[in-house]
Design a protein around this motif. Structure first.
Motif, PDB file in Angstrom:
ATOM      1  N   ILE A 152       6.365   0.909   6.467  1.00 42.87           N
ATOM      2  CA  ILE A 152       5.560  -0.198   6.990  1.00 42.87           C
ATOM      3  C   ILE A 152       4.470  -0.650   6.013  1.00 42.87           C
ATOM      4  CG2 ILE A 152       5.960   0.367   9.407  1.00 42.87           C
ATOM      5  CD1 ILE A 152       3.226   1.756   9.441  1.00 42.87           C
ATOM      6  N   LYS A 153       4.369   0.003   4.875  1.00 40.83           N
ATOM      7  CA  LYS A 153       3.380  -0.442   3.894  1.00 40.83           C
ATOM      8  C   LYS A 153       3.833  -1.762   3.285  1.00 40.83           C
ATOM      9  CE  LYS A 153       1.697   4.150   2.618  1.00 40.83           C
ATOM     10  NZ  LYS A 153       1.519   5.135   1.511  1.00 40.83           N
ATOM     11  N   PRO A 154       2.893  -2.644   2.941  1.00 40.25           N
ATOM     12  CA  PRO A 154       3.269  -3.933   2.361  1.00 40.25           C
ATOM     13  C   PRO A 154       4.100  -3.765   1.091  1.00 40.25           C
ATOM     14  CG  PRO A 154       0.955  -3.940   2.988  1.00 40.25           C
ATOM     15  CD  PRO A 154       1.428  -2.522   3.125  1.00 40.25           C
ATOM     16  N   LEU A 155       5.160  -4.547   0.995  1.00 34.77           N
ATOM     17  CA  LEU A 155       6.022  -4.522  -0.182  1.00 34.77           C
ATOM     18  C   LEU A 155       5.898  -5.860  -0.910  1.00 34.77           C
ATOM     19  CD1 LEU A 155       9.210  -2.829   1.283  1.00 34.77           C
ATOM     20  CD2 LEU A 155       7.846  -1.952  -0.611  1.00 34.77           C
ATOM     21  N   ALA A 156       5.378  -5.815  -2.124  1.00 35.19           N
ATOM     22  CA  ALA A 156       5.220  -7.043  -2.903  1.00 35.19           C
ATOM     23  C   ALA A 156       6.582  -7.594  -3.290  1.00 35.19           C
ATOM     24  CB  ALA A 156       4.403  -6.759  -4.160  1.00 35.19           C
ATOM     25  N   GLY A 157       6.641  -8.897  -3.424  1.00 38.66           N
ATOM     26  CA  GLY A 157       7.853  -9.521  -3.928  1.00 38.66           C
ATOM     27  C   GLY A 157       7.949  -9.350  -5.429  1.00 38.66           C
ATOM     28  N   CYS A 158       9.112  -9.645  -5.973  1.00 41.98           N
ATOM     29  CA  CYS A 158       9.311  -9.540  -7.414  1.00 41.98           C
ATOM     30  C   CYS A 158       8.495 -10.606  -8.136  1.00 41.98           C
ATOM     31  CB  CYS A 158      10.795  -9.708  -7.737  1.00 41.98           C
ATOM     32  SG  CYS A 158      11.171  -9.598  -9.496  1.00 41.98           S
ATOM     33  N   GLY A 160      12.849   0.797 -16.932  1.00 39.82           N
ATOM     34  CA  GLY A 160      13.854   1.112 -15.926  1.00 39.82           C
ATOM     35  C   GLY A 160      13.321   1.307 -14.535  1.00 39.82           C
ATOM     36  N   ARG A 161      12.033   0.991 -14.333  1.00 37.21           N
ATOM     37  CA  ARG A 161      11.426   1.137 -13.014  1.00 37.21           C
ATOM     38  C   ARG A 161      10.589  -0.088 -12.712  1.00 37.21           C
ATOM     39  NH1 ARG A 161      11.694   6.167 -11.012  1.00 37.21           N
ATOM     40  NH2 ARG A 161       9.820   6.019  -9.736  1.00 37.21           N
ATOM     41  N   CYS A 162      10.405  -0.356 -11.417  1.00 39.54           N
ATOM     42  CA  CYS A 162       9.574  -1.491 -11.028  1.00 39.54           C
ATOM     43  C   CYS A 162       8.108  -1.173 -11.277  1.00 39.54           C
ATOM     44  CB  CYS A 162       9.797  -1.804  -9.544  1.00 39.54           C
ATOM     45  SG  CYS A 162       8.878  -3.263  -8.979  1.00 39.54           S
ATOM     46  N   MET A 163       7.348  -2.172 -11.664  1.00 39.96           N
ATOM     47  CA  MET A 163       5.928  -1.971 -11.938  1.00 39.96           C
ATOM     48  C   MET A 163       5.155  -1.565 -10.684  1.00 39.96           C
ATOM     49  SD  MET A 163       4.330  -5.829 -12.261  1.00 39.96           S
ATOM     50  CE  MET A 163       2.662  -5.187 -12.190  1.00 39.96           C
ATOM     51  N   PHE A 164       5.657  -1.974  -9.502  1.00 39.83           N
ATOM     52  CA  PHE A 164       5.041  -1.568  -8.241  1.00 39.83           C
ATOM     53  C   PHE A 164       5.687  -0.248  -7.816  1.00 39.83           C
ATOM     54  CE2 PHE A 164       4.973  -6.294  -8.052  1.00 39.83           C
ATOM     55  CZ  PHE A 164       3.593  -6.464  -8.133  1.00 39.83           C
ATOM     56  N   ALA A 188      10.076  -7.761   4.548  1.00 39.82           N
ATOM     57  CA  ALA A 188       9.967  -6.490   3.833  1.00 39.82           C
ATOM     58  C   ALA A 188      11.264  -6.146   3.111  1.00 39.82           C
ATOM     59  CB  ALA A 188       9.588  -5.370   4.799  1.00 39.82           C
ATOM     60  N   ILE A 189      12.394  -6.244   3.813  1.00 35.28           N
ATOM     61  CA  ILE A 189      13.643  -5.865   3.149  1.00 35.28           C
ATOM     62  C   ILE A 189      14.062  -6.913   2.127  1.00 35.28           C
ATOM     63  CG2 ILE A 189      15.349  -6.896   4.722  1.00 35.28           C
ATOM     64  CD1 ILE A 189      16.921  -4.213   4.363  1.00 35.28           C
ATOM     65  N   THR A 190      13.639  -8.156   2.316  1.00 34.67           N
ATOM     66  CA  THR A 190      13.924  -9.181   1.307  1.00 34.67           C
ATOM     67  C   THR A 190      13.206  -8.850   0.000  1.00 34.67           C
ATOM     68  OG1 THR A 190      14.247 -10.888   2.990  1.00 34.67           O
ATOM     69  CG2 THR A 190      13.778 -11.632   0.754  1.00 34.67           C
ATOM     70  N   SER A 191      11.918  -8.523   0.092  1.00 29.42           N
ATOM     71  CA  SER A 191      11.165  -8.113  -1.109  1.00 29.42           C
ATOM     72  C   SER A 191      11.756  -6.844  -1.692  1.00 29.42           C
ATOM     73  CB  SER A 191       9.693  -7.892  -0.759  1.00 29.42           C
ATOM     74  OG  SER A 191       9.076  -9.101  -0.396  1.00 29.42           O
ATOM     75  N   PHE A 192      12.118  -5.914  -0.818  1.00 27.12           N
ATOM     76  CA  PHE A 192      12.690  -4.639  -1.243  1.00 27.12           C
ATOM     77  C   PHE A 192      13.975  -4.850  -2.027  1.00 27.12           C
ATOM     78  CE2 PHE A 192      15.554  -1.050  -0.396  1.00 27.12           C
ATOM     79  CZ  PHE A 192      14.776   0.044  -0.748  1.00 27.12           C
TER      80      PHE A 192
END
Length: 211
Positions: free
Chosen positions: A41-47, A57-61, A92-96
């Motif tokens: 449930i924590k906020p997930l930033a978009g790309c 090889g990893r996301c900055m967030f 959330a899942i869209t950003s994920f």
């Protein structure tokens, strides 16, 4: 063999989880290991398209996206589940998924290459087919075989107990699970028999506007 089921709902044990749990139970009966991964449930930033993932090889967030990618490399198949929010997948899942698939693409790891996938959608009433179409696009751009069921992969209900009464929806989940298990077993048998993976071509980009 292992299938990771992603719960993209803010409710850890809600309607989406109920659908995924039905799939997990059937997969286990077919001898397939499962893990339900909740995005939380924590906020997930978009790309942000910073492309730092191309370098490390990893996301900055550093959140559940990287946590999932660490798990995904060892998985054989995937099922992504989302509730319907305003006739679309949850924010959330869209950003994920944007960040998961972009990170994997830019890093060149090919975590999802030719691994089967499916989308599962839950809703009180409507918006399911639009959400279903939206999620499937991540798979088809990533060379992932899309596993189908006897109906579109959706369940209906406002509460988990409502979903448990959706007999057709739960049957659709079970059939999806068995089809996923069948594909995984066929893929394993084919590779053991010497069937080679397809020859890969270098990516060609053609812009619509040209000099």
């Amino acid at each position: 063999m292992k299938v990771v089921l992603v719960n993209g709902s803010p409710h850890k044990k809600g309607c989406t989880h109920t659908a995924l749990a039905e799939i997990a139970t059937t997969l286990k009966k077919e001898g397939i290991e499962t893990e339900i991964f909740w995005i939380g449930i924590k906020p997930l930033a978009g790309c942000t398209a910073c492309k730092s993932c191309a370098k490390n090889g990893r996301c900055m967030f550093d959140d559940t996206v990287n946590e999932f990618l660490d798990i995904a490399k060892d998985a054989d198949g995937f099922i992504f589940g989302s509730p319907v929010h305003f006739a679309a997948a949850s924010g959330a899942i869209t950003s994920f998924m944007d960040r998961v698939f972009f990170t994997d693409l830019q890093s060149g790891k090919q975590t999802f290459y030719l691994k089967p996938a499916a989308a599962v959608v839950s809703a009180r009433r409507a918006g399911t087919t639009a959400t279903f179409d939206q999620l499937n696009k991540y798979f088809t751009i990533s060379e992932m075989p899309v596993i189908s069921s006897r109906y579109w992969n959706m369940v209906h209900g406002a509460q988990p107990e409502d979903v448990e009464k959706d007999e057709e929806g739960l049957q659709t989940m079970r059939i999806l699970a068995r089809n996923m298990a069948f594909f995984l077993k066929c893929k394993e048998a084919g590779l053991k028999a010497g069937v080679q993976l397809p020859v890969r071509e270098e990516t060609v980009f053609t812009n619509f506007i040209r000099d």
